[in-house]
Scaffold this active site. Structure first.
Site, mmCIF file in Angstrom:
data_model
loop_
_atom_site.group_PDB
_atom_site.id
_atom_site.type_symbol
_atom_site.label_atom_id
_atom_site.label_comp_id
_atom_site.label_asym_id
_atom_site.label_seq_id
_atom_site.Cartn_x
_atom_site.Cartn_y
_atom_site.Cartn_z
ATOM 1 N N ASP A 191 62.566 23.805 40.370
ATOM 2 C CA ASP A 191 63.226 22.721 39.846
ATOM 3 C C ASP A 191 62.998 21.383 40.507
ATOM 4 O O ASP A 191 62.202 21.474 41.715
ATOM 5 C CB ASP A 191 64.689 22.608 39.564
ATOM 6 C CG ASP A 191 65.391 23.014 40.983
ATOM 7 O OD1 ASP A 191 64.705 22.531 41.981
ATOM 8 O OD2 ASP A 191 66.351 23.299 41.189
ATOM 9 N N SER A 192 63.160 20.292 39.847
ATOM 10 C CA SER A 192 62.783 18.906 40.511
ATOM 11 C C SER A 192 63.533 18.367 41.605
ATOM 12 O O SER A 192 62.975 17.745 42.385
ATOM 13 C CB SER A 192 62.394 17.950 39.643
ATOM 14 O OG SER A 192 63.977 17.311 38.877
ATOM 15 N N GLY A 193 64.612 19.170 41.852
ATOM 16 C CA GLY A 193 65.611 18.616 43.033
ATOM 17 C C GLY A 193 66.440 17.620 42.488
ATOM 18 O O GLY A 193 67.805 17.493 43.101
ATOM 19 N N GLY A 194 66.331 16.823 41.279
ATOM 20 C CA GLY A 194 67.250 16.239 40.568
ATOM 21 C C GLY A 194 68.832 16.410 40.560
ATOM 22 O O GLY A 194 69.558 15.416 40.944
ATOM 23 N N TYR A 195 68.950 17.527 40.298
ATOM 24 C CA TYR A 195 70.441 17.988 39.970
ATOM 25 C C TYR A 195 71.118 18.129 41.294
ATOM 26 O O TYR A 195 72.301 17.462 41.271
ATOM 27 C CB TYR A 195 70.469 19.337 39.252
ATOM 28 C CG TYR A 195 71.908 20.069 39.078
ATOM 29 C CD1 TYR A 195 72.643 19.608 38.127
ATOM 30 C CD2 TYR A 195 72.353 20.779 39.891
ATOM 31 C CE1 TYR A 195 73.788 20.097 37.947
ATOM 32 C CE2 TYR A 195 73.478 21.450 39.897
ATOM 33 C CZ TYR A 195 74.224 21.034 38.817
ATOM 34 O OH TYR A 195 75.518 21.505 38.847
ATOM 35 N N ASP A 219 63.995 14.035 36.756
ATOM 36 C CA ASP A 219 65.033 13.489 35.782
ATOM 37 C C ASP A 219 66.329 13.008 36.298
ATOM 38 O O ASP A 219 66.540 13.323 37.568
ATOM 39 C CB ASP A 219 64.976 14.046 34.543
ATOM 40 C CG ASP A 219 65.632 15.569 35.076
ATOM 41 O OD1 ASP A 219 65.781 16.040 36.250
ATOM 42 O OD2 ASP A 219 66.455 16.094 33.894
ATOM 43 N N ASP A 266 67.521 30.153 33.346
ATOM 44 C CA ASP A 266 67.870 30.547 34.711
ATOM 45 C C ASP A 266 69.276 30.147 34.959
ATOM 46 O O ASP A 266 69.981 29.336 34.026
ATOM 47 C CB ASP A 266 67.031 29.612 35.616
ATOM 48 C CG ASP A 266 67.525 28.184 35.909
ATOM 49 O OD1 ASP A 266 68.441 27.923 36.694
ATOM 50 O OD2 ASP A 266 67.263 27.350 34.886
ATOM 51 N N CYS A 311 73.342 50.750 31.287
ATOM 52 C CA CYS A 311 72.535 49.851 32.022
ATOM 53 C C CYS A 311 71.462 50.725 33.284
ATOM 54 O O CYS A 311 72.016 51.819 33.546
ATOM 55 C CB CYS A 311 73.422 49.097 33.180
ATOM 56 S SG CYS A 311 72.469 48.101 34.289
ATOM 57 N N CYS A 325 69.922 49.896 35.629
ATOM 58 C CA CYS A 325 69.890 49.253 36.885
ATOM 59 C C CYS A 325 69.991 50.671 37.844
ATOM 60 O O CYS A 325 70.512 51.638 37.654
ATOM 61 C CB CYS A 325 70.582 48.470 37.290
ATOM 62 S SG CYS A 325 72.370 48.555 37.842
ATOM 63 N N CYS A 357 73.614 51.584 38.477
ATOM 64 C CA CYS A 357 74.350 52.296 37.527
ATOM 65 C C CYS A 357 73.438 53.887 37.189
ATOM 66 O O CYS A 357 74.172 54.749 37.212
ATOM 67 C CB CYS A 357 74.414 51.843 36.110
ATOM 68 S SG CYS A 357 75.363 50.124 36.148
ATOM 69 N N HIS A 386 73.147 45.180 40.306
ATOM 70 C CA HIS A 386 73.386 45.592 39.028
ATOM 71 C C HIS A 386 73.269 44.104 38.106
ATOM 72 O O HIS A 386 72.833 44.298 36.908
ATOM 73 C CB HIS A 386 74.859 45.953 39.030
ATOM 74 C CG HIS A 386 75.422 45.970 37.754
ATOM 75 N ND1 HIS A 386 75.095 46.929 36.550
ATOM 76 C CD2 HIS A 386 76.293 45.014 36.864
ATOM 77 C CE1 HIS A 386 75.603 46.601 35.579
ATOM 78 N NE2 HIS A 386 76.314 45.276 35.600
#
Length: 377
Positions: free
Chosen positions: A92-96, A146, A270, A308, A310, A313, A340
Site C-alpha cells: 500500500d502507499s502508506g497514506g492510510y 492518495d 485485503d 473447512c 485448513c 480443522c 484457520h
C-alpha cells in the site's frame, strides 16, 4: 517474461473470475490478500500462508519505512527475500497509516508531514517518496499515494481530497515510471476516491483512466460508512472503472462484505480482520463468527468448522483445546486461530471463483449468506 497480464476467464452477472499473471506467479481472482503489515502475516510462516491458498500478500509501506526501514530491506535483498515469500507482494502507499496512526500530521500539496507513532521522529510522505519506498521494498504491485477522508465528512472536504488525490496519482505515475527497472517488472494501481458521491467517484475514475494504470482500487470505503452505504457505492463504482483491469476494494473485509463485493464486480481484497480476530479468539466459520472464549466451547470436541479444509480443522484440533489455549494466553492458540481464519478466507475465495466459473454465483452467495448470518457465537 510477463510483467502484468489480467485475463477474465468467466463472468456471472457483474462478477468476474480470472487471473493476473506476473513474473513472480499467477494471482487467481477474485483474490484475498492476507496482510503482512511488518513483513509477516502475524502468527504464520510464509509457507503456511501459501499452503492456505494465498497467491499474493500485502506489505505496509508506512510500517516498513519506519522499522526496519525500506533502505535496510533493500540492502538485504528486498522484501521477498527478507520475509521468505517468493510470490507477488502488493504494497500500500502508506497514506492510510500516515493519516490514521501518526501524530502531528500536516497535509499540503507536497504531501503529508508527520511524526512517527513509534518514536516521534519527523518524516515527509509524498507521492514521490511513496514510490521510492515501494521500489526499495521491491513490491510487485505498487499503490498510488492518495489522501483518505474518514466518513461521514462534508462534501467539500471529500471533493478537495479526491481532487488532490488525482494530482498525487499523476505524480505517483511519473515517480513510478522514473525507474525503468522497477517499472519494467512491477505494476501500478490508481485509487478511486469520492466518498459516497457518485459524481465525484465518476470524476475520479475519469481522471485515473486518463492517467492510465494497470489496475484500479476503490478507496475511501470501510471507514465508518457501514455495509449498506458501501454496497451502494459499489453498485456504480465498479462500472465506472475499466472493465479490462482488476478492481481492488481496499481494506475489506468481513466474509459477507467480500461476497457482496464480488457480486458487484470486485476482483481483489485485503483486510487485517482474519489475523487480528484470530489473535483475539474469534474464528470465522460458515455459520458465522465464533468466539472461542465462550464457556460453552470448554468441553466441545468439535472442530471450528467441519467444512473447512485448513490444517486446524482437517487435523481435528478441537474447540475445547483452542478454548484452553486462548484462555491461557498460550501463543499457539493465536497461531492456530489465525491459521484457520486465513484458510477459511482462502476457501471462501476458491468457492466464489468456482461459482462464477459455473454460473451459479447467486445461489452460492445466497446459501453462504443465509448460513453466515446465523452467528454461532
Amino acid at each position: 517474461m510477463t510483467r502484468f497480464d489480467f485475463r477474465i476467464a468467466a463472468t456471472d452477472g457483474a462478477a468476474r473470475t480470472g487471473s493476473i499473471t506476473m513474473q513472480r506467479g499467477v494471482i487467481r481472482t477474485p483474490a484475498f490478500m492476507p496482510v503482512g503489515t511488518a513483513a509477516t502475516v502475524k502468527g504464520l510462516r510464509a509457507s503456511e500462508v501459501r499452503a492456505a491458498g494465498a497467491d499474493i500478500i500485502l506489505g505496509n509501506t508506512y510500517h516498513l519505512m519506519l522499522r526496519p526501514s525500506a533502505e535496510r530491506i533493500a540492502r538485504l535483498g528486498g522484501l521477498h527475500a527478507f520475509m521468505g515469500w517468493d510470490r507477488p507482494i502488493l504494497t500500500d502507499s502508506g497514506g492510510y497509516q500516515v493519516m490514521s496512526l501518526s501524530a502531528l500530521t500536516k497535509r499540503s500539496e507536497e504531501g503529508v508531514a508527520f511524526a512517527s507513532h513509534l518514536d516521534g521522529s519527523r518524516h515527509m510522505m509524498s507521492p514521490e517518496r511513496s514510490m521510492e519506498i515501494q521500489r526499495l521494498l521491491g513490491s510487485d504491485i505498487v499503490m498510488a499515494f492518495d489522501e483518505l477522508v474518514a466518513l461521514p465528512a462534508p462534501r467539500e472536504t471529500v471533493e478537495a481530497a479526491m481532487q488532490r488525490s488525482m494530482r498525487w496519482a499523476a505524480r505517483s505515475r511519473a515517480g513510478f515510471d522514473s525507474d525503468a527497472g522497477h517499472a519494467g517488472r512491477a505494476a501500478l494501481f490508481g485509487i478511486q476516491q469520492g466518498g459516497l458521491d457518485e459524481r465525484l467517484r465518476a470524476e475520479s475514475a475519469a481522471a485515473l483512466t486518463g492517467i492510465g494504470f494497470d489496475g484500479y482500487a476503490i478507496g475511501g470505503l470501510a471507514v465508518g460508512e457501514g455495509q449498506v452505504a458501501m454496497f451502494g457505492v459499489l453498485d456504480y463504482a465498479t462500472a465506472q472503472l475499466p472493465a479490462n483491469a482488476p478492481r481492488y476494494l481496499m481494506g475489506v473485509g468481513k466474509p459477507d462484505d467480500i461476497v457482496g463485493a464480488v457480486l458487484r464486480g470486485v476482483d481483489m481484497f485485503d483486510c487485517v480482520l482474519p489475523t487480528r480476530s484470530g489473535r483475539n479468539g474469534q474464528a470465522f466459520t460458515h455459520d458465522g463468527p465464533l468466539n472461542i472464549r465462550n464457556a460453552r466451547h470448554g468441553e466441545d470436541l468439535a472442530v471450528l468448522d467441519a467444512e473447512c479444509p485448513c490444517p486446524v480443522c482437517a487435523g481435528g484440533v478441537s474447540r475445547a483445546y483452542l478454548h484452553h489455549l486462548v484462555k491461557s494466553g498460550e501463543m499457539l492458540g493465536a497461531m492456530l486461530m489465525t491459521e484457520h481464519n486465513i484458510g477459511f478466507y482462502q476457501h471462501l475465495m476458491a468457492g466464489l471463483r468456482a461459482a462464477i466459473a459455473e454460473t451459479r454465483l447467486a445461489a452460492f452467495a445466497a446459501g453462504f449468506l443465509a448460513r453466515y448470518s446465523a452467528r454461532s457465537g
